[in-house]
Design a protein around this motif. Structure first.
Motif, mmCIF file in Angstrom:
data_model
loop_
_atom_site.group_PDB
_atom_site.id
_atom_site.type_symbol
_atom_site.label_atom_id
_atom_site.label_comp_id
_atom_site.label_asym_id
_atom_site.label_seq_id
_atom_site.Cartn_x
_atom_site.Cartn_y
_atom_site.Cartn_z
ATOM 1 N N LEU A 182 0.836 -1.204 0.000
ATOM 2 C CA LEU A 182 0.000 0.000 0.000
ATOM 3 C C LEU A 182 0.871 1.253 0.000
ATOM 4 O O LEU A 182 2.025 1.228 0.444
ATOM 5 C CB LEU A 182 -0.919 -0.003 1.228
ATOM 6 C CG LEU A 182 -1.859 -1.211 1.379
ATOM 7 C CD1 LEU A 182 -2.710 -1.065 2.638
ATOM 8 C CD2 LEU A 182 -2.740 -1.358 0.158
ATOM 9 N N LYS A 183 0.301 2.343 -0.462
ATOM 10 C CA LYS A 183 0.998 3.625 -0.469
ATOM 11 C C LYS A 183 0.611 4.397 0.794
ATOM 12 O O LYS A 183 -0.559 4.537 1.116
ATOM 13 C CB LYS A 183 0.613 4.440 -1.706
ATOM 14 C CG LYS A 183 1.028 3.801 -3.014
ATOM 15 C CD LYS A 183 0.603 4.688 -4.185
ATOM 16 C CE LYS A 183 0.986 4.056 -5.525
ATOM 17 N NZ LYS A 183 0.531 4.894 -6.667
ATOM 18 N N GLU A 184 1.643 4.873 1.473
ATOM 19 C CA GLU A 184 1.400 5.577 2.731
ATOM 20 C C GLU A 184 0.552 6.826 2.496
ATOM 21 O O GLU A 184 0.785 7.605 1.578
ATOM 22 C CB GLU A 184 2.716 5.966 3.387
ATOM 23 C CG GLU A 184 2.556 6.611 4.757
ATOM 24 C CD GLU A 184 3.879 6.900 5.426
ATOM 25 O OE1 GLU A 184 3.868 7.371 6.578
ATOM 26 O OE2 GLU A 184 4.927 6.654 4.773
ATOM 27 N N GLY A 185 -0.467 7.004 3.359
ATOM 28 C CA GLY A 185 -1.314 8.185 3.287
ATOM 29 C C GLY A 185 -2.464 8.085 2.315
ATOM 30 O O GLY A 185 -3.291 9.003 2.248
ATOM 31 N N VAL A 186 -2.574 7.005 1.544
ATOM 32 C CA VAL A 186 -3.638 6.850 0.549
ATOM 33 C C VAL A 186 -4.808 6.112 1.193
ATOM 34 O O VAL A 186 -4.627 5.168 1.967
ATOM 35 C CB VAL A 186 -3.123 6.104 -0.694
ATOM 36 C CG1 VAL A 186 -4.251 5.892 -1.702
ATOM 37 C CG2 VAL A 186 -1.985 6.879 -1.334
ATOM 38 N N SER A 187 -6.040 6.533 0.860
ATOM 39 C CA SER A 187 -7.246 5.912 1.395
ATOM 40 C C SER A 187 -7.731 4.827 0.426
ATOM 41 O O SER A 187 -7.817 5.065 -0.784
ATOM 42 C CB SER A 187 -8.331 6.964 1.599
ATOM 43 O OG SER A 187 -9.498 6.368 2.103
ATOM 44 N N TYR A 188 -8.047 3.652 0.973
ATOM 45 C CA TYR A 188 -8.441 2.500 0.154
ATOM 46 C C TYR A 188 -9.786 1.966 0.617
ATOM 47 O O TYR A 188 -10.193 2.154 1.777
ATOM 48 C CB TYR A 188 -7.399 1.380 0.257
ATOM 49 C CG TYR A 188 -6.041 1.715 -0.318
ATOM 50 C CD1 TYR A 188 -5.761 1.524 -1.671
ATOM 51 C CD2 TYR A 188 -5.036 2.219 0.501
ATOM 52 C CE1 TYR A 188 -4.512 1.822 -2.188
ATOM 53 C CE2 TYR A 188 -3.783 2.518 -0.015
ATOM 54 C CZ TYR A 188 -3.532 2.320 -1.368
ATOM 55 O OH TYR A 188 -2.298 2.621 -1.890
ATOM 56 N N VAL A 189 -10.460 1.259 -0.301
ATOM 57 C CA VAL A 189 -11.613 0.415 0.034
ATOM 58 C C VAL A 189 -11.338 -0.978 -0.519
ATOM 59 O O VAL A 189 -10.643 -1.135 -1.528
ATOM 60 C CB VAL A 189 -12.926 0.978 -0.542
ATOM 61 C CG1 VAL A 189 -13.318 2.258 0.160
ATOM 62 C CG2 VAL A 189 -12.811 1.214 -2.032
#
Length: 1470
Positions: free
Chosen positions: A871-878
């Motif tokens: 995952l990329k730090e600071g990015v919001s995921y669903v």
């Protein structure tokens, strides 16, 4: 027309008859009778204040009133008879005349008159009998219900009223009870309304529901006893219209449905305002979004705001707004009066929903440090022509010093001029303001004062007019009589002025140490004109009456007296006056002692705090006993151990309970309470017990994400996510409600399950095929049933015939880190035609489109969990999960997230630990737990709650899972999740390698060694003692230590001293002195239970000898320091005055201690005696020179011993002498700042020094780089001047110059900035501007004329050179200098002897310049050849066939300073 108005405080207690003396018409007999009857009613229905009066005073007053009434009625009867018979004659006492008059009248008139006389006589008798019964002893009787409340059966949502009427004296007080519990109107604003009017008592219950079904009791009580009457209320519900499931097992918290025009409404509040904190002077807005379902266009619901149960009306302080879906309450300027419980009530038709939250207003910052806070609630209690009584509430914060009193300010409405009403502070929170102008309106404010100063003023009061209440009512109403078309003329008999009688019912209504308020009734005999009053006083025990208001008569039957001596006793009386004279005085009052009659309340008791939320605590207490006119209570809180108290409320609260908000979670607090009334604040109560701020157990929050997991022909399987907040207790089950939706219109709710379901999925049966349904789910714990979830989307009940699996459910994430997280889910309820074989996990960014989903696993996984990486730090995921079987991939699950990939601050990981007994455990700690969070351990993400191989222990924010016997069966991923958090958790992998490591570590711990923190070492102490020591990590009480020297155990005795500190683990052995036989090997052996340890130190050879020598030195040093000695030995330094100072620091000296200085073993005589100030001894050597070099010695001595210190100021091994050592700093320190000097050659930078040595290092820097010395730039020393010469400066020479002098220790710098702005001499320097050629070629015999322009300020001197020698002008060669700027050079009849090099020299004080040119005289035959040669050289030439002349035009004006500077530098470069 009758007009009503609210009565102020004093008017409620005392009835005044101001309007009576203003009426100029005579009242009729019946109107007087009605007025007297109303006056009598005052006694019948009087307040409790009347019943508390003394019996003697009451009997005396009743008797006087009865006599006055009898006389009055007799007079009225006489007047009435005279009025009725005025058409015949005046009444006569003669019987004959009466009979004659009677005979002349008709029978009808006679009968009417007789009836009137009989009626009047009966009225007089009844009135006299009534007043005889006013004796208090005969009047008192117990309560008795005249009308009892009756029972009612009503429909739900209807209102019901219970009525009762009670008799008794004193008037009974009626209290209403519900199931034997007193009804609190303020606890349920709008629910109950209790009224008492004219002896009729009413309890109204609004919007009845099932909870209102109860037995109600009306309790009447007075001093003679108590009596109760009972009534029952039964609330019935419409069958088929109300959903009974809405009220199942505590579901009364579900939103109420509103019925309006046969439509059911639901009212929800979203984005609600929370408990708010503001500060005086700030602005604040409270608001929430109102969602009404279904929505009706062009219909606005009724919005009403309340503060502490009272409606809030828009004003200049507060405004309300409804924007169509959001209600807002805005405070433009917060004041402490605005603090309280705010409620918004939204009404649709007959029903409403409401929401409440508290608003706290803190004090504004004081302008004077330590000054008290501002008072609050400044109101007018009583107003008349002569004074206005102002009251206020004391502030909670006194600034750290007791409040000495209050100042009252007034301001006339329409002006901005404030004036202070009292010269000295008043302590009582009520004050009559006098000196007002009748008919004008005023506003008031109050300021508190303590020893530190005066605090900020309160909010201003509402305007109040200086008028009597009757006059206010008249001006307000101004009734007008309608036109009847008739003119009625009345005739009055002329009357003479009547001296008014004495006032009645004079009493002291209020007495404080600052003032006394009197009140009375106007006299019955006063005539038609208005009257004035004069107040008199006298000291108790005397008859020396003095008039109080000599200058200003009183117009109202109330008066406030000031300037009375506190503690002194007085009596008072009042006289009336009009144009006819001054009447008799009233009866004097009882003796009144000047002082506060109202006592300060007693402190409350039994302060009990209880938990509420994670930021609030509920505080309850016992109310103050026997408190009169209680205003409320102030509550304060303090963090345990801080000693600092902070107010919890700034507006006094009524009642024995308050919720203190804004506390720190997890912190422990204590509380205290004090009561307040007009007399002041009580003492503080006792401190409560400490309580930790932690949320109490509450009902869980609503579940979320309701989805259909499987559908059949007549049933459906629902799934949902558990609530975010469990309420601090385990969720015991869920309740499901459903309703049909037909053509988009929802029906009524029904219960799906009677018994709570434990799983987060439930199958609902007995549904209708192809019907659309909506669902709600509510969670329950031991605290009760929580709020229901939001209404789900519509689901159609139909048979699923798809072959693929249904959606997985209960998808959740945990262990969120900046690059990874763990996703977990449960298998789908509907597996399809074949079993589920695996799962696919998809992911996308939260804001990405649906076509950007990407799979995380190419092949289906069988586990119901997956660690998502990358995952990329600071990015919001669903994320979502899809199940797969042989038929294919099924529907995706509900989304998990959005979740931000980040490692939150304070995140911790699971840590493995092996204790001293070899027990292996996994430990986890969480600093971000909610008050009700719990730890859940799992292996491979399956709960380990019932595992026999593991044992879990949790305490506070720490948890530990212990392995009973770690083996290969325990391989796997162990994770710990924290409930009621946003995915906080951690995991730990135990694979085969980790298993081997842990087992090996456990083995080591089973057979331990005593851990050594510091190995055995030796050190020398102050007296030369020797200390052997070592430190273990820890030592128990059973630890034993053996001391070994050269393989033999040694024991404590005269030579060895042993010590063990078990707290620090330090083991020591001391020896007074080291001898030769002590050389060898030392060992400390430790044994602590089964653990052992040792440490060895070898002291032999040179190591031992060095240690022995050091010990001896320290012992001698200790002996030396027993007498006077040097703490710092002799040293030298150069002072700022360039002298040499010898100094040393001494210690352990006394008055008898002497100090002697020596140079080269010869004593130096010192003029001044040393005072040993700060323990420093100095010797100053002025004008230091080579003869001062030598060996200096200083000796300290007294009867305890002596010490000496020597200093060599000459180095015998090197050529450098003391002169050089000392004079280098002297020379460097004596250097002056750099100065600029203009010379004939250019610019000189120089500094003067007092001393200069050839070996003194001098370095020059230009713009940070060393100066490069050339023929143009040189440095040197002339005498005592150090200089840098710059000849013919150029623009590159601008900048910062630094001269550095190095004295052998440090460098000393002198700086100067050489720039155009700081060098005007460059612009004014003498120079040749132009005009002279480089080469002049002229024919022999011709005349030569040259002209050039020079510049300089001051005007330069001009001279000429020929072949570098001064040119002497003559008749053949002449020179001329005109106007200070033009130079002329003339040669008449040139010859070959005139050939050569010439130069023009210009010079002034800023510098000089030479402009060279060459004159070449040629013979005509050689002209061509020389011209060619000159052309090849490219020189500037002038060929003169005629006399040559160069006369450039001089400049029209003097150039600017910058232009001259640039031209000068340009000329220098050229």
């Amino acid at each position: 027309m009758s007009h009503t108005m609210s009565l102020s405080y004093y008017q409620k207690l005392h009835q005044h008859y101001d309007s009576s003396y203003r009426n100029r018409d005579l009242r009729t007999t019946m109107s007087q009778y009605q007025q007297e009857k109303k006056s009598s009613a005052i006694y019948t229905h009087g307040s409790a204040a009347y019943s508390s009066r003394s019996s003697a005073a009451h009997r005396q007053e009743s008797k006087a009133f009865s006599q006055a009434s009898t006389a009055s009625y007799q007079q009225q009867a006489s007047r009435s008879s005279a009025s009725k018979q005025s058409s015949v004659s005046k009444q006569s006492t003669s019987t004959l005349h009466q009979e004659e008059a009677f005979e002349k009248k008709s029978r009808k008139v006679a009968i009417r008159e007789k009836a009137e006389r009989l009626s009047l006589t009966k009225t007089l008798e009844e009135t006299e009998a009534f007043h005889r019964k006013l004796n208090e002893d005969h009047l008192l009787h117990a309560p008795e219900f005249v009308i009892k409340p009756r029972s009612h059966t009503v429909w739900e949502k209807e209102n019901v009223k219970l009525h009762c009427s009670v008799s008794g004296w004193p008037e009974p007080r009626v209290t209403w009870y519900k199931n034997q519990v007193p009804i609190n109107v303020h606890a349920n604003p709008g629910k109950y309304i209790i009224e008492s009017r004219y002896g009729m008592h009413t309890l109204e219950i609004n919007a009845c529901d099932f909870e209102d079904t109860a037995q109600y009791r009306a309790s009447a009580m007075n001093v003679k006893g108590e009596l109760s009457a009972y009534a029952s209320v039964v609330v019935k519900r419409y069958k088929g219209e109300f959903d009974e499931t809405r009220f199942h097992a505590g579901v009364s918290t579900l939103p109420l449905s509103c019925k309006f025009k046969n439509i059911f409404f639901e009212i929800h509040f979203d984005d609600k305002f929370d408990v708010s904190f503001g500060r005086e002077g700030e602005t604040m807005s409270l608001g929430c979004r109102v969602v009404i379902t279904p929505e009706i266009k062009h219909f606005q619901p009724e919005i009403q705001w309340y503060r502490n149960g009272a409606p809030v009306s828009p004003s200049k302080w507060v405004q309300t707004l409804w924007s169509g879906d959001r209600a807002t309450l805005t405070f433009s300027h917060l004041n402490k009066e605005d603090e309280g419980l705010y409620t918004i009530r939204v009404r649709m038709g007959e029903y409403y929903e409401q929401y409440s939250a508290y608003v706290f207003v803190r004090d504004a910052d004081a302008e004077i440090e330590g000054a008290p806070a501002s008072p609050l609630d400044v109101v007018c209690l009583d107003a008349n022509k002569d004074y206005i009584i102002i009251s206020w509430k004391q502030p909670a914060v006194d600034g750290g010093s007791p409040i000495l009193g209050y100042f009252i300010d007034k301001c006339e409405v329409g002006t901005d001029s404030w004036s202070q009403c009292n010269d000295t502070p008043v302590k009582f929170a009520r004050f009559p303001v006098t000196g007002l102008i009748e008919g004008r309106s005023y506003i008031f404010r109050v300021r508190a004062v303590n020893k530190n100063g005066i605090g900020l003023p309160s909010r201003v009061s509402e305007p109040v007019a200086a008028l009597d209440p009757a006059e206010k009512a008249r001006l307000k109403s101004r009734p007008s009589a309608p036109w009847t078309g008739q003119i009625i003329v009345t005739e009055e008999e002329p009357t003479e002025g009547i001296v008014p009688g004495p006032p009645t019912d004079l009493s002291v209504t209020e007495a404080t140490r600052s003032y006394v308020v009197l009140s009375w009734k106007p006299p019955g005999q006063r005539g038609h004109e208005g009257i004035l009053y004069f107040v008199e006083k006298c000291d108790a025990g005397t008859e020396n009456w003095q008039r109080v208001n000599t200058e200003l008569p009183v117009k109202s039957p109330r008066f406030a007296l000031f300037d009375l001596a506190e503690g002194k006793s007085y009596r008072f009386r009042v006289r009336c006056s009009n144009s006819a004279g001054v009447g008799e005085p009233s009866e004097a009052t009882e003796v009144t002692v000047v002082g506060d009659k109202l006592d300060i309340p007693k402190p409350p008791g039994k302060i009990i705090p209880s938990r509420n939320t994670d930021t609030s605590v509920i505080v309850s207490w016992e109310e103050s006993k026997d408190a009169k006119e209680l205003v409320g209570y102030y509550i304060e809180a303090s963090v345990v151990g801080s000693g600092k108290w902070e107010p919890c409320n700034n507006n006094p609260v009524k009642g024995p309970r308050f919720t203190c908000h804004g506390l720190a979670t997890g912190q422990s607090y204590i509380f205290r309470v004090r009561a307040v009334n007009a007399a002041g604040l009580s003492e503080y109560s006792q401190d409560s017990e400490a309580i930790e701020v932690k949320a109490a157990i509450a009902a869980p929050s609503p579940p979320c994400d309701i989805t259909c997991l499987e559908s059949f022909r007549d049933s459906m399987v629902l799934g949902w996510k558990q609530p975010d907040k469990t309420g601090g207790a385990e969720i015991t089950g869920y309740y499901v409600n459903y309703r049909e939706v037909i053509d988009g219109v929802p029906g009524r709710w029904r219960e799906a399950n009677i018994k709570a379901v434990s799983d987060e999925a439930y199958k609902i049966s007995n549904l209708k095929e192809n019907m659309v349904y909506q669902f709600q789910v509510a969670a329950m714990n031991i605290a009760g049933l929580g709020e229901p979830s939001a209404v789900s989307q519509c689901f159609k009940c139909e048979e699923w015939t798809i072959a693929v699996p249904g959606p997985p459910h209960n998808v959740k994430y945990s262990e969120v880190r900046k690059t990874s997280l763990v996703l977990q889910w449960k298998p789908p309820i509907h597996s399809g035609r074949t079993p589920v074989t695996g799962y696919f996990v998809d992911l996308k960014e939260a804001n990405a489109k649906d076509d950007q989903w990407r799979g995380l696993n190419k092949a289906a996984i069988k586990n119901t969990y997956l660690r998502v990486q990358g995952l990329k730090e600071g990015v919001s995921y669903v994320l979502r999960v899809r199940a797969v079987n042989q038929a294919g991939v099924g529907k995706p699950s509900d989304l998990a997230g959005p979740v931000v990939a980040e490692t939150r601050p304070g995140t911790k990981e699971v840590v493995v630990n092996v204790d001293d007994d070899g027990v292996i455990s996994l430990n986890f700690e969480c600093d971000q737990m909610a008050p009700n969070s719990q730890f859940n351990w799992s292996k491979d993400y399956v709960s380990t709650e019932d595992s026999p191989r593991l044992e879990v222990e949790s305490k506070g924010n720490k948890t530990k899972m212990t392995f009973k016997d770690l083996g290969t069966e325990d391989l796997g991923i162990y994770s710990c999740d924290v409930t009621d958090t946003d995915g906080i958790g951690s995991s730990y992998l135990i694979d085969e390698e980790e298993l081997k490591r842990l087992l090996a570590l456990s083995q080591e711990h089973k057979f331990p060694t005593v851990p050594i923190k510091s190995e055995l070492a030796v050190e020398i102490l102050e007296k030369g003692q020797v200390r052997f020591w070592m430190q273990a990590e820890k030592l128990s009480g059973n630890t034993k230590v053996s001391y070994i020297f050269n393989d033999k155990e040694i024991f404590e005795g005269p030579k060895y001293k042993m010590h063990i500190d078990r707290n620090t683990g330090i083991i020591e052995m001391f020896m007074e002195k080291l001898q030769d036989e002590d050389e060898g090997t030392y060992t400390f052996q430790l044994q602590d239970g089964k653990a052992t340890g040792h440490s060895t130190l070898v002291l032999i050879g040179d190591v031992y000898k060095k240690l022995q020598k050091e010990a001896e030195f320290q012992r001698q040093e200790w002996i030396r320091k027993q007498g006077p000695h040097f703490a710092e030995y002799l040293s030298w330094e150069v002072t700022g005055e360039c002298n040499v100072l010898l100094k040393c620091k001494v210690a352990n000296i006394k008055k008898e201690t002497h100090i002697v200085w020596y140079k080269d073993e010869r004593e130096i005589s010192v003029d001044e005696k040393h005072d040993f100030k700060d323990g420093i001894c100095t010797l100053l050597i002025t004008e230091f020179s080579k003869k001062d070099a030598g060996i200096y010695e200083v000796i300290l001595k007294d009867d305890r011993g002596k010490d000496k210190s020597r200093l060599k100021l000459v180095d015998e091994g090197q050529s450098s002498s003391c002169w050089e050592l000392c004079c280098f700093p002297l020379s460097a320190l004596s250097a002056t700042d750099l100065k600029i000097q203009s010379t004939a050659e250019g610019i000189r930078l120089y500094s003067s020094v007092t001393y200069y040595l050839d070996d003194l290092k001098v370095n020059w820097f230009h713009n940070g780089t060393p100066v490069k010395y050339t023929d143009r730039v040189k440095s040197g020393v002339t005498g005592e001047q150090i200089w840098l010469q710059i000849n013919e400066p150029t623009p590159n020479d601008k900048g910062k110059y630094v001269m550095e002098l190095f004295d052998g220790k440090t460098g000393h710098r002198k700086t100067v900035d050489l720039s155009g702005q700081e060098m005007p001499m460059l612009a004014d320097r003498a120079r040749v501007v132009g005009g002279l050629p480089d080469v002049v070629t002229i024919q022999e015999g011709k005349a030569l004329n040259l002209t050039c322009i020079v510049w300089g300020d001051p005007t330069p001197e001009v001279s000429w050179l020929k072949n570098e020698k001064p040119l002497v002008p003559d008749d053949h060669c002449s020179v001329k200098f005109e106007a200070g700027k033009t130079a002329y050079f003339t040669v008449s009849g040139v010859s070959t002897a005139d050939s050569g090099k010439y130069g023009l020299v210009v010079k002034n004080k800023y510098g000089s310049e030479i402009s060279d040119f060459t004159i070449s005289v040629f013979i005509p035959e050689e002209e061509a050849r020389k011209a060619t040669e000159q052309a090849q050289k490219g020189n500037k030439k002038v060929f003169c066939g005629e006399p040559a002349s160069s006369s450039p035009t001089p400049p029209a004006c003097v150039p600017s300073l910058a232009e001259l500077f640039q031209g000068c530098l340009g000329g220098l470069v050229g």
